[in-house]
Each structure stands twice: as structure tokens, then as C-alpha cells.
Design a protein around this motif. Structure first.
Motif, short mmCIF file in Angstrom:
data_model
loop_
_atom_site.label_atom_id
_atom_site.label_comp_id
_atom_site.label_asym_id
_atom_site.label_seq_id
_atom_site.Cartn_x
_atom_site.Cartn_y
_atom_site.Cartn_z
N PHE A 144 -28.22 -0.13 -17.59
CA PHE A 144 -29.23 0.43 -16.69
C PHE A 144 -30.08 1.51 -17.35
CE2 PHE A 144 -25.84 -0.95 -13.69
CZ PHE A 144 -26.58 -1.85 -12.96
N GLY A 145 -29.53 2.18 -18.36
CA GLY A 145 -30.21 3.35 -18.89
C GLY A 145 -30.76 3.25 -20.29
N VAL A 146 -30.49 2.16 -21.01
CA VAL A 146 -30.92 2.10 -22.40
C VAL A 146 -32.44 1.86 -22.47
CG1 VAL A 146 -30.45 -0.38 -22.62
CG2 VAL A 146 -30.41 1.08 -24.65
N THR A 147 -33.09 2.55 -23.39
CA THR A 147 -34.53 2.40 -23.57
C THR A 147 -34.82 1.14 -24.38
OG1 THR A 147 -34.76 4.81 -23.62
CG2 THR A 147 -36.60 3.52 -24.49
N PRO A 148 -35.73 0.28 -23.92
CA PRO A 148 -36.07 -0.91 -24.71
C PRO A 148 -36.51 -0.53 -26.12
CG PRO A 148 -37.03 -1.05 -22.52
CD PRO A 148 -36.47 0.33 -22.65
N GLU A 149 -36.13 -1.33 -27.09
CA GLU A 149 -36.36 -0.97 -28.48
C GLU A 149 -37.83 -0.71 -28.82
OE1 GLU A 149 -35.60 -3.04 -32.79
OE2 GLU A 149 -33.93 -3.04 -31.37
N PHE B 79 -32.28 -4.51 -27.53
CA PHE B 79 -31.83 -4.40 -28.93
C PHE B 79 -32.20 -5.71 -29.63
CE2 PHE B 79 -28.69 -1.29 -27.19
CZ PHE B 79 -28.94 -0.24 -28.06
N SER B 80 -33.14 -5.66 -30.55
CA SER B 80 -33.58 -6.88 -31.23
C SER B 80 -32.45 -7.50 -32.04
CB SER B 80 -34.79 -6.58 -32.14
OG SER B 80 -34.43 -5.67 -33.17
N ARG B 81 -31.47 -6.71 -32.43
CA ARG B 81 -30.35 -7.20 -33.22
C ARG B 81 -29.11 -7.42 -32.35
NH1 ARG B 81 -30.67 -3.78 -38.87
NH2 ARG B 81 -29.10 -5.33 -39.44
N TYR B 82 -29.34 -7.73 -31.10
CA TYR B 82 -28.23 -7.89 -30.16
C TYR B 82 -27.18 -8.88 -30.67
CZ TYR B 82 -25.59 -8.88 -25.93
OH TYR B 82 -24.56 -9.04 -25.03
N ASP C 215 -22.85 -15.10 -23.08
CA ASP C 215 -23.35 -16.09 -22.14
C ASP C 215 -23.55 -15.45 -20.78
OD1 ASP C 215 -22.50 -18.38 -19.96
OD2 ASP C 215 -23.62 -19.22 -21.65
N ILE C 216 -24.58 -15.87 -20.07
CA ILE C 216 -24.90 -15.31 -18.76
C ILE C 216 -23.73 -15.43 -17.79
CG2 ILE C 216 -25.91 -17.44 -17.88
CD1 ILE C 216 -27.18 -13.86 -17.21
N GLY C 217 -22.90 -16.43 -17.96
CA GLY C 217 -21.76 -16.63 -17.08
C GLY C 217 -20.72 -15.53 -17.19
N GLU C 218 -20.74 -14.79 -18.28
CA GLU C 218 -19.80 -13.68 -18.47
C GLU C 218 -20.29 -12.38 -17.84
OE1 GLU C 218 -18.51 -15.04 -23.00
OE2 GLU C 218 -19.88 -13.34 -22.69
N VAL C 219 -21.56 -12.33 -17.48
CA VAL C 219 -22.22 -11.06 -17.15
C VAL C 219 -22.13 -10.78 -15.65
CG1 VAL C 219 -24.39 -9.79 -17.30
CG2 VAL C 219 -23.81 -11.47 -19.07
N PRO C 220 -21.72 -9.57 -15.26
CA PRO C 220 -21.74 -9.21 -13.84
C PRO C 220 -23.13 -9.41 -13.25
CG PRO C 220 -20.52 -7.57 -15.10
CD PRO C 220 -21.17 -8.49 -16.10
N TRP C 221 -23.17 -9.80 -12.00
CA TRP C 221 -24.43 -10.22 -11.38
C TRP C 221 -25.49 -9.12 -11.39
CZ3 TRP C 221 -26.56 -7.58 -7.35
CH2 TRP C 221 -25.73 -6.70 -6.64
N ASP C 222 -25.06 -7.84 -11.25
CA ASP C 222 -26.03 -6.76 -11.11
C ASP C 222 -26.69 -6.37 -12.43
OD1 ASP C 222 -23.55 -5.81 -11.90
OD2 ASP C 222 -23.85 -3.83 -11.02
N ILE C 223 -26.20 -6.90 -13.55
CA ILE C 223 -26.87 -6.59 -14.83
C ILE C 223 -27.40 -7.86 -15.51
CG2 ILE C 223 -25.62 -4.45 -15.25
CD1 ILE C 223 -23.78 -5.96 -17.15
N GLN C 224 -27.40 -8.98 -14.79
CA GLN C 224 -27.84 -10.22 -15.42
C GLN C 224 -29.31 -10.16 -15.82
OE1 GLN C 224 -26.74 -13.63 -13.03
NE2 GLN C 224 -24.55 -13.37 -13.45
N PHE D 114 -29.48 -8.51 -19.07
CA PHE D 114 -28.99 -9.39 -20.13
C PHE D 114 -30.09 -10.35 -20.58
CE2 PHE D 114 -26.92 -13.39 -21.46
CZ PHE D 114 -26.18 -12.92 -22.52
N HIS D 115 -30.90 -10.83 -19.64
CA HIS D 115 -32.01 -11.71 -20.01
C HIS D 115 -33.02 -10.99 -20.91
CE1 HIS D 115 -30.90 -15.24 -17.75
NE2 HIS D 115 -30.84 -14.57 -16.61
N GLN D 116 -33.05 -9.66 -20.82
CA GLN D 116 -33.99 -8.87 -21.62
C GLN D 116 -33.32 -8.27 -22.86
OE1 GLN D 116 -35.51 -5.85 -18.92
NE2 GLN D 116 -35.71 -7.33 -17.27
#
Length: 251
Positions: A58-63, A43-46, A24-33, A36-38
Motif C-alpha cells: 500500500f505504501g511503496v512509491t512506484p519506481e 519494482f522493475s526488477r520484481y 501468481d495472482i492466485g497467491e495474492v490476498p484480494w485487497d492487494i491484487q 500486484f498487477h502493477q
């Protein structure tokens, strides 16, 4: 509904220190929210239990980009090259894509952060490709020099290095000599001591003059922009004999 059931299963699993699966977005630190939306583009299997450290977002390549790069390397690499070395594996985005391609006899993935490496290994299990990957924890330059040197004749090196955090986006043209903690020269020279086939994943705003000047003139240099939804996400510079000269920009 199926996604919701998988998320609940993942939430009760004991994760290693530093590894997270946010539901849930409420769990996520503000600087990576925004990342998280993406998450489904990353990862399509997130929802099947993907693990991430907070910094790894910050560094993972979109699938879709990782898959396209994997396709280009699979199609363009000389046949005799059967080993893929991922020098900065991170949370496993590119490593997993390379393993999924079935092109490589073995994928060797290197990551110096133990928590990020734990995420990458787990994520490879989520995608069912863990048996195609050998993992190394430590400095990629030392591991390549001391443990993988004998594979050079058969290897391709792919490197998606740290770009110094998200600040690179502020530059209209990004000075690759200032990239931290490794400049373009810091990266390219040791990799080319191992193999003539090196692919570097770099910021989309990278100074192309620097990329061109770093090419020693032997073989070819191909630069491909990788796009999602019509916008460039990054570029990849392919040094050496890759059969990619007729490619259009990656999508």
C-alpha cells in the motif's frame, strides 16, 4: 523466458516471516491484487526476487516516481548537503532510488517494522546498492533526535509517511491534520529541528492551503506533482533551499 527462470529461483528461497515474493495472482490476498498487477511499475526488477509484506504494497512509491524524486533531490539540494535521511523507508522504493543516484555520501534509512525492514534490505541487494545505505530499526523521530542529530548541518530529510491506508482516496481534498498516525505538523516540526531541507511525500489530494500554511516563511516552498501515464500519483512538498523553482510537474 528469463523472467520466468528468476521467479522460479525466488520461489524456492526461504523468506523471513511476513515477507513474500508472490509469483501468481492466485497467491495474492484480494485487497492487494491490484497492486500486484502493477508490480513492475513498483519494482522493475520484481522477478529477480523482490520481497514485500502484504501491508507494504500500500505504501511503496512506484519506481519511476521514486527515481524522479531522487533526481530532483540530487539536482536541487545544496552541494554541502551530502547525507540523505529516509525517515519512513518501507520496503525500500525511495531508499533504493536515492542510493542509485550516487549523489549522497550516505543514505540513512529508518523503518520501525522489522519485517518490512528485512524486505527493504533484501530489495536493496537486488538492486546492488546495499553498501550505500545504513539501516535503522525503530521510531524515526527518536532515531533522528538521538542518533543522527549531529548530521543535521549536512542532511536532507525525506519522509513518505503512512497516509492512514487507501481511504485517503475518498476525499476530494485530503485534510492533512487528520492524516494518521502522523499529521502534517507532527511530521514537519521535528524534522525541521534537524535540518532546513525537508521533503514530504503526500497524497495527491492534499490540501495545499495546509501545506502553504505550514511553511514558516524562511527559504522556499516548492510543491511538485508526480505523475504516471498522465495521472498524478502523489505530490512532494520541498521545504527549504532546494533549487527546484523552475521544475515542471514530475513525470
Amino acid at each position: 523466458m528469463a523472467r520466468k527462470r528468476r521467479r522460479q529461483t525466488a520461489s524456492f528461497e526461504k523468506l523471513p516471516d511476513g515477507c513474500h515474493h508472490y509469483d501468481d495472482i492466485g497467491e495474492v490476498p484480494w485487497d492487494i491484487q491490484k497492486y500486484f498487477h502493477q508490480r513492475y511499475s513498483i519494482f522493475s526488477r520484481y522477478d529477480e526476487g523482490i520481497w514485500m509484506t502484504d501491508d507494504a504494497w500500500f505504501g511503496v512509491t512506484p519506481e519511476p516516481v521514486a527515481d524522479k524524486i531522487a533526481q530532483h533531490l540530487a539536482d536541487g539540494t545544496p552541494h554541502e548537503k551530502a547525507i540523505l535521511i529516509d525517515a519512513f523507508a518501507g520496503a525500500g522504493g525511495n531508499t533504493i532510488a536515492f542510493a542509485k543516484s550516487d549523489r549522497w555520501k550516505r543514505v540513512y534509512a529508518i523503518e520501525k517494522d522489522s519485517q518490512v525492514l528485512a524486505c527493504a534490505k533484501h530489495n536493496a541487494e537486488v538492486y546492488g546498492v546495499q553498501d550505500r545505505i545504513s539501516w535503522y530499526e525503530g521510531d524515526c523521530f527518536e532515531i533522528i533526535k538521538n542518533e543522527l542529530a549531529a548530521m543535521g548541518e549536512y542532511a536532507v530529510v525525506f519522509a513518505s509517511p503512512p497516509w492512514g491506508g487507501p481511504g485517503y482516496r475518498n476525499d476530494t481534498i485530503f485534510d492533512l491534520s487528520q492524516m494518521q498516525p502522523y499529521s502534517l505538523t507532527d511530521l514537519l516540526w521535528p524534522f525541521q529541528q534537524l535540518t532546513g531541507n525537508v521533503a514530504l511525500y503526500l497524497p495527491r489530494t492534499s490540501d495545499l492551503r495546509q501545506v502553504t500554511q505550514s511553511h514558516d516563511g524562511e527559504g522556499k516552498l516548492t510543491v511538485v506533482h508526480y505523475c504516471m501515464e498522465g495521472a498524478s500519483k502523489a505530490l512532494c512538498a520541498f521545504y527549504g533551499p532546494f533549487g527546484l523553482s523552475n521544475l515542471k510537474d514530475g513525470t
